[in-house]
Design a protein around this motif. Structure first.
Motif, short mmCIF file in Angstrom:
data_model
loop_
_atom_site.label_atom_id
_atom_site.label_comp_id
_atom_site.label_asym_id
_atom_site.label_seq_id
_atom_site.Cartn_x
_atom_site.Cartn_y
_atom_site.Cartn_z
N ASP A 115 1.01 -1.32 -0.02
CA ASP A 115 0.06 0.01 0.13
C ASP A 115 0.87 1.33 0.14
N SER A 116 2.00 1.24 0.02
CA SER A 116 2.96 2.21 0.17
C SER A 116 3.52 2.61 -1.40
N HIS A 173 -0.34 0.71 -6.88
CA HIS A 173 -1.10 -0.22 -5.95
C HIS A 173 -2.11 0.48 -5.16
N GLU A 174 -1.89 1.13 -4.15
CA GLU A 174 -2.66 1.95 -3.47
C GLU A 174 -3.15 3.35 -4.11
N PHE A 216 -3.75 7.14 -4.07
CA PHE A 216 -3.31 8.53 -3.38
C PHE A 216 -4.03 9.67 -3.60
N ARG A 219 -8.95 8.12 -7.80
CA ARG A 219 -10.04 7.36 -7.44
C ARG A 219 -11.27 7.50 -8.32
N THR A 267 -4.83 -6.07 -0.97
CA THR A 267 -5.31 -5.28 0.29
C THR A 267 -6.52 -4.66 0.11
N VAL A 278 -7.85 -2.84 -2.74
CA VAL A 278 -7.94 -1.44 -3.28
C VAL A 278 -9.21 -1.54 -4.26
N HIS A 299 -12.84 -2.12 -2.76
CA HIS A 299 -13.16 -0.69 -2.21
C HIS A 299 -13.71 0.26 -3.06
N ALA A 330 -6.43 -6.30 4.07
CA ALA A 330 -7.75 -5.93 3.53
C ALA A 330 -8.70 -5.64 4.50
N LYS A 383 -8.35 -2.36 6.63
CA LYS A 383 -8.92 -1.32 5.80
C LYS A 383 -10.42 -1.29 5.73
N GLN A 392 -2.08 9.41 -11.66
CA GLN A 392 -1.02 8.60 -10.60
C GLN A 392 0.46 9.62 -10.67
#
Length: 267
Positions: free
Chosen positions: A28-29, A33-34, A36, A41, A67, A69, A72, A94, A97, A242
Motif C-alpha cells: 500500500d506504500s 497499487h494503492e 493516493f 479514485r 489489500t 483497493v 473498495h 484488507a 482497511k 498517478q
C-alpha cells in the motif's frame, strides 16, 4: 510459454503465494497499487462504470484482491463485494482497511485460478495485475466463466510488463542515468531489491513469461467460452492522476506501456 508438469506447477504456485505474502507489508506504500488521490479514485470509478455500470447490489468477486483497493472501488459503486486472495498477510491488511472505512466487504482465502466458488454465483468478476502471474490462464478463465451468472461480466486490468516499447526503454535508461548523476536513490515502485530475483524467477516460469499482450489474453478468453470481448487501452486518466506520485520520467514511462482493461461477458 514454458510447459510445466503438475508437480512443478504446484511448486511454482506456492512460490507465487509466498512472494505476494512477502510483498504485503509494502504494497500500500507504492503508487500504482494503492490510490493516493481523489482524482485517481474518480478515474478508477469511471473505468469501472464504463464497463460494469453501477453496482445496485449486484454480487462482485474481486480476485487476487490483495489489500482490497479494487474491492473498495466496487463497494463505492454499490456492489456487494467478496475479495478473494491466497496470501493471508494481504487479507489481514484488507480486513483492517475495511474495518477502518466501516465497509461490509467479505474476504475469503482462496486460489484465483481455482476459486471453489459455486456455479453462476456472481454478476461481476474483477482482477487487477493478476493475469500476468497465472500458471494456467485457460483453466482459470474457464473457472471464472463457470462462476459468473449468465449475462455476467469479467473485467481484467493488466498489461505487458515484460516488453516495454522503445520510448519506455529510453525513458527507463534516462531515469537511471539521472538517478546516478544526482546521487538519489530511485523511488521503489515494485519489488524491493531483495525480492527482484524471486520476481524474475517466477516471471520466467508463468504462462505469460513473454508478456501478457491483450490479444493473447483475448484468445484464451474466447477458448474459455467468453464472448462480447472489448479491449480498452484508454488508461490516460488513471495514469495522469498517478503522475503526481511518480517522478516525471517514471510517469512518462508508465504512459507508454501496454496497459489495458479487458471486459468479457458470459452469454
Amino acid at each position: 510459454m514454458v510447459t510445466l508438469a503438475h508437480g512443478a506447477n504446484h511448486g511454482l504456485r506456492e512460490e507465487i503465494k509466498a512472494y505476494w505474502s512477502a510483498r504485503a507489508a509494502s504494497f500500500d506504500s507504492q503508487p500504482g497499487h494503492e490510490i493516493f488521490s481523489e482524482e485517481e479514485r474518480a478515474a478508477w470509478h469511471r473505468l469501472l462504470r464504463r464497463h460494469l455500470g453501477e453496482g445496485e447490489g449486484r454480487k462482485a468477486l474481486d480476485l487476487a484482491c490483495g489489500t482490497a483497493v479494487v474491492s473498495h472501488l466496487l463497494d463505492d459503486l454499490g456492489f456487494q463485494v467478496t475479495g478473494l486472495d491466497w496470501a493471508e498477510p494481504m487479507l489481514e491488511l484488507a480486513r483492517s482497511k475495511a474495518r477502518t472505512r466501516g465497509r461490509s466487504i467479505r474476504f475469503l482465502m482462496g486460489d484465483a485460478e481455482n476459486t471453489m466458488e459455486p456455479d453462476a454465483s456472481y454478476d461481476v468478476i474483477t482482477n487487477r495485475h493478476l493475469v500476468w502471474t497465472l500458471v494456467d490462464p485457460l483453466a482459470a478463465f474457464r473457472d471464472w466463466h463457470r462462476v459468473l451468472k449468465p449475462g455476467g461480466k469479467l473485467l481484467i486490468v493488466d498489461g505487458d510488463h515484460v516488453n516495454p516499447g522503445l520510448a519506455a526503454r529510453l525513458i527507463r535508461r534516462l531515469s537511471a542515468f539521472v538517478a546516478r548523476l544526482s546521487g538519489d536513490a530511485a523511488v521503489q515502485h515494485g519489488p524491493a531489491p531483495g525480492q527482484m530475483e524471486t520476481h524474475l524467477s517466477i516471471l520466467s516460469r508463468v504462462h505469460f513469461s513473454q508478456g501478457a499482450r491483450a490479444d493473447e489474453v483475448v484468445k484464451l478468453l474466447r477458448q474459455a467460452g467468453f464472448d462480447t470481448i472489448t479491449v480498452d487501452t484508454d488508461m490516460r486518466a488513471i495514469h495522469k492522476a498517478q503522475r503526481s506520485n511518480f517522478s516525471f520520467l517514471k510517469g512518462l514511462e508508465r504512459a507508454t506501456q501496454h496497459r489495458y482493461a479487458i471486459c468479457a461477458s458470459r452469454s
